[in-house]
Scaffold this motif. Structure first.
Motif, PDB file in Angstrom:
ATOM      1  N   ALA A   1       0.835  -1.207   0.000  1.00  0.00           N
ATOM      2  CA  ALA A   1       0.000   0.000   0.000  1.00  0.00           C
ATOM      3  C   ALA A   1       0.873   1.262   0.000  1.00  0.00           C
ATOM      4  O   ALA A   1       0.590   2.226  -0.729  1.00  0.00           O
ATOM      5  CB  ALA A   1      -0.920  -0.005   1.220  1.00  0.00           C
ATOM      6  N   PHE A   2       1.947   1.245   0.788  1.00  0.00           N
ATOM      7  CA  PHE A   2       2.836   2.415   0.818  1.00  0.00           C
ATOM      8  C   PHE A   2       3.557   2.602  -0.515  1.00  0.00           C
ATOM      9  O   PHE A   2       3.764   3.726  -0.971  1.00  0.00           O
ATOM     10  CB  PHE A   2       3.845   2.281   1.963  1.00  0.00           C
ATOM     11  N   LEU A   3       3.926   1.499  -1.162  1.00  0.00           N
ATOM     12  CA  LEU A   3       4.572   1.603  -2.473  1.00  0.00           C
ATOM     13  C   LEU A   3       3.624   2.230  -3.486  1.00  0.00           C
ATOM     14  O   LEU A   3       4.042   3.044  -4.328  1.00  0.00           O
ATOM     15  CB  LEU A   3       5.030   0.225  -2.951  1.00  0.00           C
ATOM     16  N   GLY A   4       2.341   1.871  -3.396  1.00  0.00           N
ATOM     17  CA  GLY A   4       1.349   2.468  -4.283  1.00  0.00           C
ATOM     18  C   GLY A   4       1.267   3.979  -4.097  1.00  0.00           C
ATOM     19  O   GLY A   4       1.114   4.733  -5.074  1.00  0.00           O
ATOM     20  N   MET A   5       1.368   4.431  -2.876  1.00  0.00           N
ATOM     21  CA  MET A   5       1.354   5.882  -2.611  1.00  0.00           C
ATOM     22  C   MET A   5       2.602   6.545  -3.184  1.00  0.00           C
ATOM     23  O   MET A   5       2.543   7.660  -3.716  1.00  0.00           O
ATOM     24  CB  MET A   5       1.268   6.133  -1.101  1.00  0.00           C
ATOM     25  N   ILE A   6       3.746   5.875  -3.044  1.00  0.00           N
ATOM     26  CA  ILE A   6       5.001   6.439  -3.549  1.00  0.00           C
ATOM     27  C   ILE A   6       4.956   6.580  -5.073  1.00  0.00           C
ATOM     28  O   ILE A   6       5.419   7.585  -5.635  1.00  0.00           O
ATOM     29  CB  ILE A   6       6.186   5.551  -3.121  1.00  0.00           C
ATOM     30  N   LYS A   7       4.389   5.595  -5.741  1.00  0.00           N
ATOM     31  CA  LYS A   7       4.337   5.594  -7.204  1.00  0.00           C
ATOM     32  C   LYS A   7       3.254   6.528  -7.745  1.00  0.00           C
ATOM     33  O   LYS A   7       3.333   6.943  -8.905  1.00  0.00           O
ATOM     34  CB  LYS A   7       4.062   4.172  -7.709  1.00  0.00           C
ATOM     35  N   ASP A   8       2.265   6.845  -6.899  1.00  0.00           N
ATOM     36  CA  ASP A   8       1.142   7.672  -7.336  1.00  0.00           C
ATOM     37  C   ASP A   8       1.570   9.140  -7.408  1.00  0.00           C
ATOM     38  O   ASP A   8       1.854   9.765  -6.387  1.00  0.00           O
ATOM     39  CB  ASP A   8      -0.027   7.501  -6.365  1.00  0.00           C
ATOM     40  N   GLU A   9       1.614   9.714  -8.602  1.00  0.00           N
ATOM     41  CA  GLU A   9       2.046  11.101  -8.762  1.00  0.00           C
ATOM     42  C   GLU A   9       1.074  12.086  -8.127  1.00  0.00           C
ATOM     43  O   GLU A   9       1.449  13.210  -7.805  1.00  0.00           O
ATOM     44  CB  GLU A   9       2.202  11.422 -10.253  1.00  0.00           C
TER      45      GLU A   9
ATOM     46  N   LEU B   1       2.091  13.523   2.669  1.00  0.00           N
ATOM     47  CA  LEU B   1       2.402  12.286   3.410  1.00  0.00           C
ATOM     48  C   LEU B   1       3.201  11.279   2.583  1.00  0.00           C
ATOM     49  O   LEU B   1       3.419  10.157   3.035  1.00  0.00           O
ATOM     50  CB  LEU B   1       1.129  11.620   3.955  1.00  0.00           C
ATOM     51  N   LYS B   2       3.641  11.662   1.372  1.00  0.00           N
ATOM     52  CA  LYS B   2       4.432  10.716   0.585  1.00  0.00           C
ATOM     53  C   LYS B   2       5.758  10.409   1.269  1.00  0.00           C
ATOM     54  O   LYS B   2       6.220   9.255   1.248  1.00  0.00           O
ATOM     55  CB  LYS B   2       4.688  11.268  -0.824  1.00  0.00           C
ATOM     56  N   ASP B   3       6.367  11.417   1.896  1.00  0.00           N
ATOM     57  CA  ASP B   3       7.643  11.156   2.570  1.00  0.00           C
ATOM     58  C   ASP B   3       7.455  10.224   3.761  1.00  0.00           C
ATOM     59  O   ASP B   3       8.297   9.368   4.036  1.00  0.00           O
ATOM     60  CB  ASP B   3       8.324  12.466   2.993  1.00  0.00           C
ATOM     61  N   ASP B   4       6.317  10.352   4.477  1.00  0.00           N
ATOM     62  CA  ASP B   4       6.047   9.435   5.585  1.00  0.00           C
ATOM     63  C   ASP B   4       5.773   8.024   5.068  1.00  0.00           C
ATOM     64  O   ASP B   4       6.190   7.032   5.685  1.00  0.00           O
ATOM     65  CB  ASP B   4       4.853   9.937   6.398  1.00  0.00           C
ATOM     66  N   ALA B   5       5.056   7.933   3.953  1.00  0.00           N
ATOM     67  CA  ALA B   5       4.823   6.620   3.342  1.00  0.00           C
ATOM     68  C   ALA B   5       6.148   5.975   2.952  1.00  0.00           C
ATOM     69  O   ALA B   5       6.345   4.759   3.105  1.00  0.00           O
ATOM     70  CB  ALA B   5       3.916   6.775   2.123  1.00  0.00           C
ATOM     71  N   LEU B   6       7.062   6.811   2.456  1.00  0.00           N
ATOM     72  CA  LEU B   6       8.374   6.304   2.066  1.00  0.00           C
ATOM     73  C   LEU B   6       9.134   5.755   3.284  1.00  0.00           C
ATOM     74  O   LEU B   6       9.796   4.713   3.186  1.00  0.00           O
ATOM     75  CB  LEU B   6       9.180   7.416   1.403  1.00  0.00           C
ATOM     76  N   LEU B   7       9.023   6.444   4.407  1.00  0.00           N
ATOM     77  CA  LEU B   7       9.683   5.961   5.622  1.00  0.00           C
ATOM     78  C   LEU B   7       9.165   4.585   6.020  1.00  0.00           C
ATOM     79  O   LEU B   7       9.938   3.682   6.357  1.00  0.00           O
ATOM     80  CB  LEU B   7       9.463   6.951   6.772  1.00  0.00           C
TER      81      LEU B   7
ATOM     82  N   LYS C   1      14.410  -0.493  -2.020  1.00  0.00           N
ATOM     83  CA  LYS C   1      14.258   0.602  -1.049  1.00  0.00           C
ATOM     84  C   LYS C   1      15.211   1.743  -1.394  1.00  0.00           C
ATOM     85  O   LYS C   1      14.830   2.921  -1.411  1.00  0.00           O
ATOM     86  CB  LYS C   1      14.564   0.099   0.370  1.00  0.00           C
ATOM     87  N   TYR C   2      16.461   1.359  -1.678  1.00  0.00           N
ATOM     88  CA  TYR C   2      17.467   2.366  -1.983  1.00  0.00           C
ATOM     89  C   TYR C   2      17.082   3.145  -3.237  1.00  0.00           C
ATOM     90  O   TYR C   2      17.246   4.370  -3.304  1.00  0.00           O
ATOM     91  CB  TYR C   2      18.820   1.674  -2.180  1.00  0.00           C
ATOM     92  N   ASN C   3      16.555   2.419  -4.196  1.00  0.00           N
ATOM     93  CA  ASN C   3      16.141   3.055  -5.438  1.00  0.00           C
ATOM     94  C   ASN C   3      15.043   4.084  -5.188  1.00  0.00           C
ATOM     95  O   ASN C   3      15.146   5.244  -5.601  1.00  0.00           O
ATOM     96  CB  ASN C   3      15.651   1.971  -6.413  1.00  0.00           C
ATOM     97  N   GLU C   4      13.971   3.677  -4.517  1.00  0.00           N
ATOM     98  CA  GLU C   4      12.837   4.575  -4.283  1.00  0.00           C
ATOM     99  C   GLU C   4      13.257   5.779  -3.437  1.00  0.00           C
ATOM    100  O   GLU C   4      12.830   6.912  -3.688  1.00  0.00           O
ATOM    101  CB  GLU C   4      11.701   3.816  -3.590  1.00  0.00           C
ATOM    102  N   LEU C   5      14.086   5.536  -2.454  1.00  0.00           N
ATOM    103  CA  LEU C   5      14.532   6.621  -1.585  1.00  0.00           C
ATOM    104  C   LEU C   5      15.413   7.607  -2.342  1.00  0.00           C
ATOM    105  O   LEU C   5      15.298   8.828  -2.176  1.00  0.00           O
ATOM    106  CB  LEU C   5      15.285   6.035  -0.387  1.00  0.00           C
ATOM    107  N   SER C   6      16.278   7.100  -3.200  1.00  0.00           N
ATOM    108  CA  SER C   6      17.174   7.964  -3.973  1.00  0.00           C
ATOM    109  C   SER C   6      16.393   8.845  -4.929  1.00  0.00           C
ATOM    110  O   SER C   6      16.668  10.042  -5.066  1.00  0.00           O
ATOM    111  CB  SER C   6      18.181   7.112  -4.744  1.00  0.00           C
ATOM    112  N   VAL C   7      15.406   8.250  -5.602  1.00  0.00           N
ATOM    113  CA  VAL C   7      14.587   9.013  -6.544  1.00  0.00           C
ATOM    114  C   VAL C   7      13.840  10.122  -5.810  1.00  0.00           C
ATOM    115  O   VAL C   7      13.785  11.265  -6.263  1.00  0.00           O
ATOM    116  CB  VAL C   7      13.601   8.085  -7.279  1.00  0.00           C
ATOM    117  N   PHE C   8      13.296   9.777  -4.662  1.00  0.00           N
ATOM    118  CA  PHE C   8      12.519  10.774  -3.900  1.00  0.00           C
ATOM    119  C   PHE C   8      13.407  11.927  -3.441  1.00  0.00           C
ATOM    120  O   PHE C   8      13.035  13.102  -3.553  1.00  0.00           O
ATOM    121  CB  PHE C   8      11.853  10.109  -2.695  1.00  0.00           C
ATOM    122  N   LEU C   9      14.593  11.607  -2.916  1.00  0.00           N
ATOM    123  CA  LEU C   9      15.490  12.656  -2.451  1.00  0.00           C
ATOM    124  C   LEU C   9      15.978  13.542  -3.587  1.00  0.00           C
ATOM    125  O   LEU C   9      16.194  14.744  -3.397  1.00  0.00           O
ATOM    126  CB  LEU C   9      16.684  12.026  -1.720  1.00  0.00           C
TER     127      LEU C   9
END
Length: 634
Positions: A509-517, A522-528, A541-549
């Motif tokens: 569910a959190f991955l779905g929020m991260i991918k949802d543009e 709360l996307k950063d909290d979902a990422l955590l 995890k490293y990939n998604e976190l790097s893209v977000f940062l």
């Protein structure tokens, strides 16, 4: 008849004139006083001079005029005015203090001291005179002379308990730390209830050298006292407090161990210290404190030690979990140890007086970390069977926790509300208030959740302080971004799954929020939550976190995300990251324009974290990891 009326009106006119003159004098005196407070002495001088000339018999005006003249360095004129009052018995002793003060201003120190001492000799039974003289000496920085005056008063009035604080403060201002400390400790010896005064004095000076000398002096006194002396406990209490104030926790533990070991019966000093160490996040030392009892005591004391040890392991694990400081899966090991400690009490006895707390903590561990409702229900049943707990708030609290885990939100609210009313204040009241807010959050009643958190916010600190703060921020961000509640509802459902053992579903569910543009708040909290999941590959995890940062450099939780980034960089093989990414640019964000993405290492991320947040929570942890990594590579 006319004569009578004439006399009456004459007296009336005189009275009115006198009252008017007095009112004018008071007004001028207040104005002059305000001017002096504003250091406008030249403006105050003519007002005071007129008051003195018009009222030469009033010493109050003269005294203030003398003070003004001193500030204007017109010492001789001040002396001349003061000497006019030397032969007035009601003010003579005060005048002598003032005359001595003027001579001191004129740098005629010996003359000033002679006048002050002669004045005391002439009026040996006036306690206030000793006080005023000594305070005048202190104001003129004659600190040791002031001490002598205070001690002289002690002898005259045959009371060694007079002026403890004044003498110690005079010694402190003179730089005689050892003498000041001796005075404080003498006070403590004769009046143990003055320990809070001494603590306040030490905090006010806030001098590391003073703390060190006090600790040494206390060591010496304790070494000469019998353990059975009533003063031993008083001095020990002050020393333990000082050691903790100076973060000398290991030394405090050694001192408490010695005190407990030398006592004929247990004095529970390590229990008290252990709880304070836990509150200061010194968990290793707290464990050592409680282990003293589990290894050496029997019966009730040993069981209490096991309970405290279990609580320490739980708080230790929660601290690691809250700040994600775990590199070796230590959190789960600590929760298992907490469970073992509590289980061992029930294995050994049914007669422990704290069995109610044991069952409560067993149920909480089952609900929060093992996610076993059966174990929680068993603990609740045993709690109900304890005679002392039948009407306790712990029972509806646990009932509410079980209802909440089953999404029975209405029943959970009823139970938590009943528990909160019964508990009234304290840790359990804070817990129930937090879980009331969490229940409303899960149920979609965000306004009520906010109200519950406001009430909890009036409390100072609690076991759930970080959780309550986090929940409040979720509510603020979610409602600000979407008043319909859709964002919060989606996020709350995922948090519920995470907190109730459905971590695989929650990570999806959190991955779905991260991918949802369109999901921004709360996307950063979902990422955590996502990167903390044990069911996701570290490379992903490293990939998604790097893209977000790379795309969200201004996130409010960037410090924590950088910490997660560095941890994952440590734990992840770079080649496996590359194979899990569509491109190198997706996985590696540049620290600066000169750094190649292929060269990025955990060290560089830790360094970036320290540079961006030098006073942040993670800075000391990042420095520690840098040291460890450097040693590993050397």
């Amino acid at each position: 008849m006319n004569t009578v009326y004439t006399s009456f009106f004459s007296f009336l006119i005189i009275g009115v004139l006198s009252f008017t003159a007095l009112a004018q004098n008071n007004s001028d005196f207040q104005l002059a006083t305000r001017l002096m407070q504003q250091q406008q002495y030249a403006d105050a001088l003519p007002l005071l001079q007129d008051l003195h000339d018009d009222n030469p018999e009033t010493y109050v005006y003269a005294d203030r005029l003398i003070d003004c003249l001193i500030q204007l360095k017109q010492y001789d004129l001040g002396l001349e005015i003061a000497r006019n009052y030397q032969n007035q018995p009601e003010v003579e002793s005060q005048v002598q203090i003032r005359i001595g003060e003027i001579y001191h201003f004129k740098d005629q120190t010996e003359t000033a001291l002679d006048i002050w001492y002669a004045n005391l000799e002439s009026n040996p039974r006036q306690l206030q005179l000793y006080i005023t003289t000594a305070r005048t000496m202190v104001s003129r920085r004659e600190y040791l002379e002031a001490v002598e005056v205070y001690k002289k008063a002690r002898n005259v009035f045959q009371n060694d308990r007079l002026f403890f604080g004044d003498i110690a403060n005079a010694y402190m201002r003179a730089g005689e730390y050892e003498l000041a400390i001796e005075e404080w400790l003498n006070l403590l010896e004769s009046s143990p209830n003055q320990i809070s005064y001494i603590q306040r004095s030490l905090l006010r000076y806030n001098d590391p050298l003073l703390y060190d000398i006090t600790i040494i002096e206390l060591d010496e006194r304790l070494s000469t006292l019998s353990i059975s002396s009533p003063n031993y406990q008083t001095f020990y209490q002050l020393q333990i407090w000082l050691l903790q104030e100076n973060k000398l926790y290991r030394r405090a533990l050694a001192t408490a161990k010695e005190y407990e070991s030398r006592s004929e019966s247990y004095n529970y000093s390590l229990f008290n210290l252990g709880r304070q160490l836990t509150e200061n996040n010194e968990f290793e030392l707290a464990k050592e404190a409680f282990t003293f009892y589990t290894d050496n005591a029997y019966g009730e004391i040993k069981w209490r030690g096991l309970e405290e040890l279990g609580e320490t392991y739980s708080k230790w694990a929660k601290y690691i979990d809250d700040y994600n400081l775990d590199f070796t899966n230590k959190r789960d090991s600590l929760y298992k140890l907490a469970t073992v400690m509590l289980d061992s009490i029930e294995t050994q006895t049914n007669n422990y007086s704290g069995m109610g707390n044991v069952q409560l903590k067993r149920a909480e561990l089952a609900l929060d970390h093992v996610f076993d409702l059966g174990k929680a229900r068993t603990a609740l049943r045993k709690l109900r069977n304890l005679p002392a707990m039948r009407d306790s708030p712990e029972i509806p609290y646990l009932e509410g926790r079980i209802h909440l885990a089953q999404k029975e939100f209405t029943e959970a609210r009823i139970s938590f509300t009943r528990a909160n009313k019964q508990a009234e204040i304290g840790e359990l009241a804070e817990k129930t208030r937090y879980f009331l807010a969490l229940t409303d959050f899960y149920a979609g009643d965000y306004e009520f959740a906010g109200i519950q958190l406001k009430s909890l916010g009036r409390q100072s600190t609690s076991y759930y302080a970080n959780d309550a703060l986090e929940l409040r921020l979720w509510l603020q961000q979610g409602t600000a971004a979407d008043t319909s509640g859709d964002v919060l509802s989606r996020f709350a459902d995922a948090v519920f799954m995470e907190n109730n053992g459905e971590s695989v579903q929650s990570s999806e569910a959190f991955l779905g929020m991260i991918k949802d543009e369109n999901f921004i708040a709360l996307k950063d909290d979902a990422l955590l939550f996502f990167v903390e999941s044990p069911h996701i590959q570290k490379a992903q995890k490293y990939n998604e976190l790097s893209v977000f940062l790379a795309t969200n450099p201004a996130t409010p939780i960037k410090e924590k995300l950088l910490w997660e980034q560095a941890k994952l960089a440590e734990q992840t093989d770079i080649q496996s990251v590359r194979s899990a990414c569509e491109s190198a640019g997706d996985c590696f964000w540049n620290l600066d324009s000169t750094t190649s993405t292929a060269e990025i290492s955990p060290n560089e991320i830790y360094e970036k974290l320290i540079l961006e947040y030098p006073q942040g929570f993670y800075a000391p942890h990042a420095r520690e990891r840098l040291t460890d990594l450097t040693n590993q590579n050397s």
